[in-house]
Design an enzyme around this catalytic site. Structure first.
Site, PDB file in Angstrom:
ATOM      1  N   LYS A  42    -103.436 -66.933 -33.471  1.00  0.00           N
ATOM      2  CA  LYS A  42    -104.692 -67.577 -33.079  1.00  0.00           C
ATOM      3  C   LYS A  42    -105.823 -67.057 -33.948  1.00  0.00           C
ATOM      4  CE  LYS A  42    -104.547 -68.937 -28.238  1.00  0.00           C
ATOM      5  NZ  LYS A  42    -105.002 -68.620 -26.887  1.00  0.00           N
ATOM      6  N   SER A 129    -113.551 -70.517 -23.419  1.00  0.00           N
ATOM      7  CA  SER A 129    -114.146 -69.832 -24.570  1.00  0.00           C
ATOM      8  C   SER A 129    -114.262 -70.803 -25.739  1.00  0.00           C
ATOM      9  CB  SER A 129    -113.285 -68.641 -24.992  1.00  0.00           C
ATOM     10  OG  SER A 129    -113.136 -67.739 -23.931  1.00  0.00           O
TER      11      SER A 129
HETATM   12  P1  ADP Z   1    -105.402 -67.315 -23.444  1.00  0.00           P
HETATM   13  O1  ADP Z   1    -105.580 -67.472 -24.907  1.00  0.00           O
HETATM   14  O2  ADP Z   1    -104.375 -66.322 -23.037  1.00  0.00           O
HETATM   15  O3  ADP Z   1    -105.310 -68.596 -22.658  1.00  0.00           O
HETATM   16  P2  ADP Z   1    -108.094 -66.880 -22.440  1.00  0.00           P
HETATM   17  O4  ADP Z   1    -108.901 -65.706 -22.785  1.00  0.00           O
HETATM   18  O5  ADP Z   1    -108.597 -68.207 -22.834  1.00  0.00           O
HETATM   19  O6  ADP Z   1    -106.696 -66.549 -23.027  1.00  0.00           O
HETATM   20  O7  ADP Z   1    -107.810 -66.898 -20.890  1.00  0.00           O
HETATM   21  C1  ADP Z   1    -107.182 -65.843 -20.242  1.00  0.00           C
HETATM   22  C2  ADP Z   1    -106.808 -66.311 -18.866  1.00  0.00           C
HETATM   23  O8  ADP Z   1    -107.996 -66.635 -18.158  1.00  0.00           O
HETATM   24  C3  ADP Z   1    -105.943 -67.564 -18.815  1.00  0.00           C
HETATM   25  O9  ADP Z   1    -105.084 -67.468 -17.697  1.00  0.00           O
HETATM   26  C4  ADP Z   1    -106.932 -68.672 -18.628  1.00  0.00           C
HETATM   27  O10 ADP Z   1    -106.351 -69.786 -17.976  1.00  0.00           O
HETATM   28  C5  ADP Z   1    -107.933 -67.974 -17.737  1.00  0.00           C
HETATM   29  N1  ADP Z   1    -109.271 -68.571 -17.839  1.00  0.00           N
HETATM   30  C6  ADP Z   1    -110.009 -68.797 -18.938  1.00  0.00           C
HETATM   31  N2  ADP Z   1    -111.181 -69.389 -18.634  1.00  0.00           N
HETATM   32  C7  ADP Z   1    -111.174 -69.535 -17.283  1.00  0.00           C
HETATM   33  C8  ADP Z   1    -112.083 -70.111 -16.346  1.00  0.00           C
HETATM   34  N3  ADP Z   1    -113.224 -70.685 -16.707  1.00  0.00           N
HETATM   35  N4  ADP Z   1    -111.724 -70.080 -15.052  1.00  0.00           N
HETATM   36  C9  ADP Z   1    -110.546 -69.540 -14.676  1.00  0.00           C
HETATM   37  N5  ADP Z   1    -109.651 -69.009 -15.488  1.00  0.00           N
HETATM   38  C10 ADP Z   1    -109.946 -69.000 -16.782  1.00  0.00           C
END
Ligand code: ADP
Length: 159
Positions: A42, A129
């Protein structure tokens, strides 16, 4: 250590959605280790060290949070920590398929690791994000999505 869970992810960068999940997890577990994955596949905006720093700052006032980073598989990291529970956030049905696949793959890789899904407040259920970075690159105000210092960090990167 039975009452500790690991919340792994990219956290590039941390949002109010992640913080919502951390707070919810702390209603069930005494301690939550937020673990930033080194994932060479990534392309990230922030380095692991920067993401650790932002997460530490964002969780400073929350008792029971530790921030860490790890290389390799989540299940191996969980085992190294002598823990069993992985927390993941589920925003919408669109998250479900990927999260379901990953949870079942992790279960196959290690029968000792259980994944627990938590849903954020509906006000954060659309927040990601990725979206925030896109919005920031188009000049959006990120208030309500990420803490002020995270917004500053994103804007400094995009400058
Ligand atoms: P990844 O690349 O592992 O998906 P993220 O940092 O985007 O990592 O997310 C980590 C975890 O947090 C994942 O389980 C994702 O679904 C959750 N997550 C991200 N944003 C949110 C949000 N707005 N509400 C709830 N869960 C979230």
């Amino acid at each position: 250590m039975k009452n500790t869970a690991i919340y792994p992810g990219s956290f590039d960068p941390v949002t109010y959605g992640h913080l919502d999940i951390i707070e919810r997890a702390l209603k069930v577990f005494n301690k939550v280790i937020v673990a930033i994955a080194h994932n060479s596949e990534k392309a990230t905006l922030f380095s692991v060290a920067e993401r650790v720093e932002l997460l530490k700052k964002a969780t400073k006032g929350i008792k029971g949070v530790e921030v860490d980073d790890f290389q390799g598989l989540v299940v191996d990291y969980v085992k190294r920590k002598k823990l069993r529970i992985v927390i993941r956030g589920l925003r919408m049905i669109s998250d479900f398929e990927y999260e379901f696949q990953m949870a079942l793959t992790n279960r196959k890789l290690s029968k000792d690791v259980e994944t627990i899904f938590m849903m954020p407040s509906e006000s954060y259920s659309y927040l990601s994000s990725k979206l925030i970075k896109e919005a920031a690159s188009l000049g959006a105000n990120l208030k309500g999505f990420v803490p002020g210092f995270v917004e500053k960090a994103i804007k400094a990167k995009l400058r």
